[in-house]
Design a protein around this motif. Sequence first.
Motif, PDB file in Angstrom:
ATOM      1  N   HIS A   1      -7.918  -4.653  -0.314  1.00 19.21           N
ATOM      2  CA  HIS A   1      -7.026  -4.607   1.011  1.00 19.21           C
ATOM      3  C   HIS A   1      -6.327  -3.433   0.725  1.00 19.21           C
ATOM      4  CE1 HIS A   1      -4.881  -6.070   4.578  1.00 19.21           C
ATOM      5  NE2 HIS A   1      -3.955  -5.334   3.799  1.00 19.21           N
ATOM      6  N   GLU A   2      -5.529  -3.298  -0.206  1.00 18.33           N
ATOM      7  CA  GLU A   2      -4.610  -2.502  -0.605  1.00 18.33           C
ATOM      8  C   GLU A   2      -5.139  -1.055  -0.699  1.00 18.33           C
ATOM      9  OE1 GLU A   2      -1.683  -3.284   0.465  1.00 18.33           O
ATOM     10  OE2 GLU A   2      -1.882  -5.325   0.031  1.00 18.33           O
TER      11      GLU A   2
ATOM     12  N   GLU B   1       0.667  -1.149  -0.023  1.00 17.54           N
ATOM     13  CA  GLU B   1      -0.038  -0.003   0.002  1.00 17.54           C
ATOM     14  C   GLU B   1       0.945   1.386  -0.063  1.00 17.54           C
ATOM     15  OE1 GLU B   1       0.173  -2.052   2.461  1.00 17.54           O
ATOM     16  OE2 GLU B   1       0.799  -0.944   4.421  1.00 17.54           O
TER      17      GLU B   1
ATOM     18  N   TYR C   1      -2.797 -10.663  10.996  1.00 13.47           N
ATOM     19  CA  TYR C   1      -3.757 -10.334   9.914  1.00 13.47           C
ATOM     20  C   TYR C   1      -4.945 -11.131  10.251  1.00 13.47           C
ATOM     21  CZ  TYR C   1      -0.421  -8.568   6.529  1.00 13.47           C
ATOM     22  OH  TYR C   1       0.453  -7.586   5.690  1.00 13.47           O
TER      23      TYR C   1
ATOM     24  N   HIS D   1      -5.950   0.544   2.493  1.00 15.20           N
ATOM     25  CA  HIS D   1      -4.962   1.081   3.310  1.00 15.20           C
ATOM     26  C   HIS D   1      -4.653   2.485   3.140  1.00 15.20           C
ATOM     27  CE1 HIS D   1      -2.768  -2.108   5.409  1.00 15.20           C
ATOM     28  NE2 HIS D   1      -2.669  -2.800   4.497  1.00 15.20           N
TER      29      HIS D   1
ATOM     30  N   GLU E   1      -3.257  -3.868   9.664  1.00 21.50           N
ATOM     31  CA  GLU E   1      -3.328  -4.779   8.807  1.00 21.50           C
ATOM     32  C   GLU E   1      -4.615  -5.700   8.970  1.00 21.50           C
ATOM     33  OE1 GLU E   1      -1.807  -5.290   6.321  1.00 21.50           O
ATOM     34  OE2 GLU E   1      -0.116  -3.719   6.450  1.00 21.50           O
TER      35      GLU E   1
HETATM   36 ZN   LIG Z   1      -2.043  -4.788   4.308  1.00 23.73          ZN
END
Ligand SMILES: [Zn+2]
Length: 599
Positions: A285-286, A258, A388, A289, A319
């Motif tokens: 996900h990224e 990210e 995670y 971020h 995360e």
């Molecule tokens: Zn991540």
Amino acid sequence: MILSSLHRILRLILSIPLLTICCKAADTAYTISLESPAEHRVQVQIILSPGPPTRELQLPVWNALYQVRDFAQFVNWIRVKDRAGHPVQIRSLNNSRWQVEGVGNGAVVEYQIFVDSFGPFGAQLNAHHAFLNLAQVLMYPSDSRNAAMTVRFSHLPKDWHIATPLSPGSGVYTAENYDRLVDAPVELSQFHESDFDEGGGHFRVIIDADPTDYDSDKIIANLHQMVAAATSWMNDRPFETYTFFYHFPRGPAGGGMEHAYSTAIEINAEIIRRTLFPLNSVTAHEFFHLWNVKRIRPQTLEPIDYTKENFTRALWFSEGVTSTAEEIIQLRAGLMDEKQFLSRLSEQISELENRPAHLTQSAEESSLGAWLEGFDYYRRPERSISYYNKGELLGFMLDLAIRDASHDRASLRELFQWMNANYAKKGLYFDDSNGVREAAEAVSHADLGCFFTRYVRATDEIPWNDFLRYVGLHVEQFSISAPDPGFLASRNFDGPTSVVAIAPGGEAEKAGLQVGDIVTEIQGKPAGEESDQQLSRMQPGDTISVKVRSRGRDRELHWKIASRQQFSYQISDLDNVTPEQRTRRAAWLKGEAESAGAP
Ligand SMILES: [Zn+2]
């Protein structure tokens, strides 16, 4: 956390007299020459403006990945001249810091660095492309890290283009400081670019891959839905332009990284040809971020110290809860349905419950342990959990706890929006887990101390059903007979897959497998991203074929898969789901609080 705040205050006090004496910190101009793609070598020139007579240059020892990687190992040579072209002596202070004297009128620093680490967190130059995380390549003058910087690129092979989120201006890219500069990756190649606009934002999609391996229309269609779902969930779009960098190599691939205005993602081409599901997951996900960790940022990661580990207890949130948001975004975008969502949640619970270390390592401790993940032993299931994995589960349980405590008036969405308004938008950082608790309590108007004490700071078993009942669900534990290959292998980000544990007396041991062996192939396929699924598809009694390498020697081993009892967790409806529970579940799956508006 305490150390870092103290460090920050000290830096502030120390920097005041310096600033008043020197008036203005010097500007720094970099040129990166891609002179030897075949040898993977770039040459860097730094022009230092006039400033103090003694200057120090630092190459980061880490960047992006929470692991010390000592990039200085790749510096072949370094030399300095004054502005008149006379050589100036340069002295190493340690392996990644250099000092030059007598350069009050400015200086020209030049060095050569080898760059051939693949992946979204690497720096690589080869005949095909260059992809650079600049912190691995660029030293910074320690007295002017916060001053404006420019970078340009020279000796590009014919037909290569440049893509980067940095501001362009006639061949020179600028950044307001070093942190910004190195948060912007650069792709130089004959990449394919597709741009689109959504909700007032401009999105660049840079794909460097074989065009026969992917369908860019499908990727763009999914991206439209995803960025719309995420920005509407956060009710925010803190950028004008955002760039997606994609690499789909035909070999091993490294995942995602990210940045504040971009993300770099790498997934194996064979997977992309088959399904876009993993690409959607890592992209969601990224992209999230850009808020959580890049703007909603723990105090323990600021200011960044590039010279050593930056310990933080907040990765379970930064995360793990980003992974929670990843699932919510895909649900909202229509890229995942309830069944897929609940099955993935069940898998996450099984993963945590089957790791013995969930009883000995807390979510906060696993956050601190990120810096140990490069060590094989640390990744063993009796030693560590994944921040995670537990963080994602804590995100879902915290969402349910906030809904319950606020009588459906707030949810995880309000928590993120509160943190965005009260930290990110004000340029402030949150106090690790305490900061998350503060936000959770502010939006729920309830004391959630127990949740944080038991499940974040300590290792109490999470009572899944106490949380899931709220939305008419429960989790059941089954003892199943699972295929047991007799060994455990894992890999560290872009590293090779290595054997970290072997069942004593088992078939794998009898076949000659040893701890430390590098697994190169399983059943004729390269070891990597899909090995776990491959192993889980095998049945007890099947013969497994594994190629390994150790001490430069390749071996092919075969043995019979055994079986072992393990627990599997499955989420399903309660016997009598009430209409209230159904309504709450629908709101939960949308990521929205049932009653609109602030509590
Ligand atoms: Zn991540």
